[in-house]
Write a protein that holds these residues in place. Structure first.
Motif, mmCIF file in Angstrom:
data_model
loop_
_atom_site.group_PDB
_atom_site.id
_atom_site.type_symbol
_atom_site.label_atom_id
_atom_site.label_comp_id
_atom_site.label_asym_id
_atom_site.label_seq_id
_atom_site.Cartn_x
_atom_site.Cartn_y
_atom_site.Cartn_z
ATOM 1 N N ALA A 106 0.835 -1.207 0.000
ATOM 2 C CA ALA A 106 0.000 0.000 0.000
ATOM 3 C C ALA A 106 0.867 1.253 0.000
ATOM 4 O O ALA A 106 0.555 2.237 -0.686
ATOM 5 C CB ALA A 106 -0.925 -0.014 1.220
ATOM 6 N N GLN A 107 1.960 1.211 0.763
ATOM 7 C CA GLN A 107 2.879 2.352 0.794
ATOM 8 C C GLN A 107 3.514 2.575 -0.574
ATOM 9 O O GLN A 107 3.666 3.723 -1.021
ATOM 10 C CB GLN A 107 3.959 2.103 1.853
ATOM 11 N N ILE A 108 3.864 1.491 -1.256
ATOM 12 C CA ILE A 108 4.448 1.597 -2.588
ATOM 13 C C ILE A 108 3.437 2.189 -3.571
ATOM 14 O O ILE A 108 3.798 2.974 -4.461
ATOM 15 C CB ILE A 108 4.941 0.212 -3.057
ATOM 16 N N GLN A 109 2.165 1.816 -3.419
ATOM 17 C CA GLN A 109 1.115 2.360 -4.288
ATOM 18 C C GLN A 109 0.969 3.865 -4.132
ATOM 19 O O GLN A 109 0.655 4.579 -5.092
ATOM 20 C CB GLN A 109 -0.222 1.697 -3.938
ATOM 21 N N GLN A 110 1.223 4.357 -2.913
ATOM 22 C CA GLN A 110 0.893 5.739 -2.587
ATOM 23 C C GLN A 110 2.062 6.709 -2.690
ATOM 24 O O GLN A 110 1.852 7.916 -2.791
ATOM 25 C CB GLN A 110 0.323 5.801 -1.170
ATOM 26 N N SER A 111 3.291 6.192 -2.653
ATOM 27 C CA SER A 111 4.427 7.097 -2.543
ATOM 28 C C SER A 111 5.636 6.566 -3.299
ATOM 29 O O SER A 111 5.792 5.354 -3.493
ATOM 30 C CB SER A 111 4.789 7.296 -1.063
#
Length: 264
Positions: free
Chosen positions: A8-13
């Motif tokens: 999820a972090q990779i998707q967002q930033s």
């Protein structure tokens, strides 16, 4: 942080915090690094109709626990196939590179079924799960691994190679549909095929890693997989090997080829 949280972090930033629990010696386990790059690639392609066809990973330098930056460039987006390059950066230097191709299934008159059959191992529940050795890499705790043939690492075996069952540790990973990123995190957990020949504990690390997908993934994260590795050649501080990965139904999911640096 769970794998889902990391994704999820990779998707967002563009920036990501590498989670604890994945050390392989003093650096981050290469399978997790490859999984991060693969998740970035999936996010950029953003097309559920295009599944992973193949991936090539070059481990340029050691990745440390902490923050990292992921950059991606689409090299070509065709009607059937999209190819892109993803890089992981730390301290303004590229540490890992992923080149991946995603594609749609197409009609074809050519059909060949000569894939290697899954080995006939006893069921995973009939064998002993390998216990985590105090000197083994921390990342091994993320998986349950069962040797079905061959010797354990660092057992002074006269022969290389082994095979067995493995899956994500259910106590650490919630069950859900498995993704290509999860596959990368799992597939690389097995040690190099020459490690049973080691007489004492010493390092070995992947230099390049190529993965070819065969049948589509349709497994859950806690499902068992079969694995078998074969070493073609080892000498002068390097080895080259290939490995096959089957799901619990005996479907060949992926084929791996690696060049490994050997420090023994």
């Amino acid at each position: 942080m769970s794998l889902s949280g990391l994704y999820a972090q990779i998707q967002q930033s563009e920036w990501v915090d590498i989670p604890e629990g994945w050390l392989q010696g003093r650096t981050i386990y290469g399978g997790l690094v490859a999984a991060m790059l693969m998740q970035k690639a999936i996010a950029v392609v953003a097309d559920n109709n295009k599944g992973l066809l193949s991936a090539s990973v070059t481990f340029v330098g050691p990745v440390q626990l902490g923050r990292a930056r992921l950059s991606a460039e689409v090299l070509r987006a065709g009607k059937s196939v999209t190819t892109l390059e993803v890089r992981l950066w730390q301290d303004d230097a590229v540490q890992t590179i992923l080149l991946a191709s995603f594609g749609t299934q197409r009609d074809s008159a050519i059909q060949v079924n000569q894939e290697r059959a899954a080995p006939d191992y006893p069921a995973a529940g009939e064998l002993q799960i390998a216990q985590h050795h105090p000197l083994a890499p921390e990342c091994f705790k993320q998986m349950q691994m069962v040797w079905a043939e061959g010797k354990y690492p660092c057992s002074a075996s006269a022969q290389p190679d082994f095979g067995g069952w493995f899956r994500f540790e259910p106590k650490l990973h919630d069950n859900r549909d498995m993704t290509a990123a999860d596959l990368m995190a799992a597939f690389d957990m097995w040690p190099p095929g020459v490690l049973p020949m080691y007489k004492t504990i010493a390092p070995a690390s992947s230099l390049t890693w190529n993965v070819t997908m065969v049948h589509p993934l349709r497994s859950k994260l806690q499902d068992w997989f079969k694995y078998k590795v074969f070493t073609d050649y080892a000498g002068h501080g390097y080895s080259t090997e290939y490995a096959h990965l089957w799901d619990a139904e005996g479907r060949l999911i992926a084929i791996s080829r690696q060049v490994v640096t050997v420090f023994a």
